[in-house]
Design an enzyme around this catalytic site. Structure first.
Site, PDB file in Angstrom:
ATOM      1  N   ASP A  73      37.607  26.869  37.790  1.00 61.16           N
ATOM      2  CA  ASP A  73      36.890  25.684  37.308  1.00 61.16           C
ATOM      3  C   ASP A  73      36.456  24.814  38.497  1.00 61.16           C
ATOM      4  OD1 ASP A  73      39.341  24.633  37.989  1.00 61.16           O
ATOM      5  OD2 ASP A  73      39.689  23.620  36.071  1.00 61.16           O
ATOM      6  N   SER A  74      36.824  25.242  39.714  1.00 60.70           N
ATOM      7  CA  SER A  74      36.263  24.620  40.922  1.00 60.70           C
ATOM      8  C   SER A  74      34.741  24.719  40.901  1.00 60.70           C
ATOM      9  CB  SER A  74      36.808  25.311  42.183  1.00 60.70           C
ATOM     10  OG  SER A  74      36.652  26.718  42.095  1.00 60.70           O
TER      11      SER A  74
ATOM     12  N   ASP B 197      39.404  31.050  34.751  1.00 63.07           N
ATOM     13  CA  ASP B 197      40.160  29.797  34.684  1.00 63.07           C
ATOM     14  C   ASP B 197      39.967  29.148  33.320  1.00 63.07           C
ATOM     15  OD1 ASP B 197      41.896  28.314  36.170  1.00 63.07           O
ATOM     16  OD2 ASP B 197      40.380  27.443  37.490  1.00 63.07           O
TER      17      ASP B 197
ATOM     18  N   LYS C  54      43.802  32.202  33.792  1.00 63.52           N
ATOM     19  CA  LYS C  54      44.702  31.333  34.562  1.00 63.52           C
ATOM     20  C   LYS C  54      44.692  29.956  33.927  1.00 63.52           C
ATOM     21  CE  LYS C  54      43.531  29.347  38.671  1.00 63.52           C
ATOM     22  NZ  LYS C  54      43.759  27.922  38.356  1.00 63.52           N
TER      23      LYS C  54
ATOM     24  N   GLU D  85      46.576  25.803  34.292  1.00 62.37           N
ATOM     25  CA  GLU D  85      47.364  24.874  35.110  1.00 62.37           C
ATOM     26  C   GLU D  85      48.523  24.279  34.312  1.00 62.37           C
ATOM     27  OE1 GLU D  85      44.952  21.773  36.875  1.00 62.37           O
ATOM     28  OE2 GLU D  85      43.478  23.220  37.624  1.00 62.37           O
TER      29      GLU D  85
ATOM     30  N   GLU E 107      49.450  25.597  44.514  1.00 65.50           N
ATOM     31  CA  GLU E 107      48.408  24.851  45.253  1.00 65.50           C
ATOM     32  C   GLU E 107      48.982  23.570  45.865  1.00 65.50           C
ATOM     33  OE1 GLU E 107      44.713  24.204  43.174  1.00 65.50           O
ATOM     34  OE2 GLU E 107      43.952  22.872  44.749  1.00 65.50           O
TER      35      GLU E 107
HETATM   36  O1  KIV Z   1      39.492  26.504  40.315  1.00 71.02           O
HETATM   37  C1  KIV Z   1      39.845  27.138  41.323  1.00 71.02           C
HETATM   38  O2  KIV Z   1      39.019  27.609  42.123  1.00 71.02           O
HETATM   39  C2  KIV Z   1      41.267  27.335  41.526  1.00 71.02           C
HETATM   40  C3  KIV Z   1      41.697  27.951  42.826  1.00 71.02           C
HETATM   41  C4  KIV Z   1      41.452  27.056  43.946  1.00 71.02           C
HETATM   42  C5  KIV Z   1      43.095  28.441  42.774  1.00 71.02           C
HETATM   43  O3  KIV Z   1      42.040  27.022  40.688  1.00 71.02           O
END
Ligand code: KIV
Length: 286
Positions: free
Chosen positions: A56-57, A95, A125, A127, A194
């Protein structure tokens, strides 16, 4: 004009979740990067990465937002479709964006299912620590592999008071270790750590039997992850301490663009070699 290379290529075996689990004991450390589009994913896969994350970056590095919070499930699905078409070897993780899993284990399962069905992902993934263990377990029980994420949680940026290193105090470090154990018990196959001190990441890595993958978490994790534009030197807005730049593609892009602009303006481009000719066909009549 464009498309995957055809014919003659030897079949390449995809990296699987059991492969990644086995790397905890057997090594070598897992090399993971983010990607958001087909062309970049092709190059990263050819470079030999084990895992590609559509993070989600993307909200920050693709959409130019100040945080990841506005990213939607549809955004991640859109980018996942593009990246999944490129990967021949690397495992693809999607994500789960802010509010796509926190509300309830049922919502989490439904949205994880959408990532798998519509985004082409091979695992998801999310959080959080002990507070999302039930959500993780519900997803895992449906046969969807889950990667956890502890330490600095970008989706909790406002609660943390900014993108700040976590676990500096002993009690916070203890909580991060407990969170990692809770995620392992819930069925995660690996955990991203992280933005924590290297010693804390080492403690987590020791405490769990699944691989840990660090970003800003020192060298003692079972793998490392970086945002593709960071390690390639393309995202030049910030230069975080934990990023090593393996190329300066940002400078290369600006330089190439300047030369293109100059040549268009001077008429040097396109030359004859970049132009099409006509086929001369003689007419028999007349
Ligand atoms: O959103 C993302 O790119 C991430 C990574 C930096 C682990 O969660």
């Amino acid at each position: 004009m464009y498309g995957p290379a055809k014919g003659g290529d030897a079949p390449i075996r995809k990296v699987t979740v059991p492969d990644l689990r086995a790397r905890k004991e057997a090594g070598p450390p897992i090399a993971m990067v983010t990607a958001y589009d087909y062309t970049m994913a092709l190059l990263l896969d050819e470079g030999g990465v084990d895992v590609v994350l559509v993070g989600d970056s993307l909200g920050m590095v693709v959409q130019g937002l100040p945080t990841t919070l506005p990213v939607t499930l549809e955004d991640v699905i859109y980018h996942g479709r593009a990246v999944s078409r490129a990967l021949r070897r690397a495992h693809l993780v999607g994500d789960m964006p802010f509010m796509s899993f926190q509300v309830s284990p049922e919502t989490a399962l439904e949205n994880a299912g959408r990532l798998m069905k519509d985004g082409g992902f091979e695992s998801v993934k999310l959080e959080g620590g002990a507070e999302v263990a039930e959500h993780v377990n519900r997803i895992v029980c449906a046969g969807i592999p889950v990667m956890g994420h502890v330490g600095l949680l970008p989706q909790s940026v406002h609660a943390m008071g900014g993108f700040k290193v976590q676990g500096k105090r002993e009690s916070d470090a203890d909580r991060i270790v407990r969170d990692a154990r809770a995620l392992e018990d819930a069925g995660c196959y690996s955990i991203v750590i992280e933005g924590v001190p290297a010693d804390v990441a080492a403690r987590v890595t020791e405490a769990v039997a699944i691989p840990t993958i660090g970003i800003g978490a020192g060298p003692q994790c079972d793998g490392q992850v970086l945002v593709c534009y960071d390690f390639l030197g393309m995202f030049r807005g910030m230069r975080p301490k934990f990023v090593k730049r393996y190329a300066e593609l940002g400078d290369a892009v600006v330089d190439a663009t300047r030369r293109y602009v100059d040549e268009v303006r001077s008429g040097e481009f396109p030359a004859q070699e970049h132009s099409f000719g006509m086929k001369i066909v003689q007419s028999k009549t007349g």
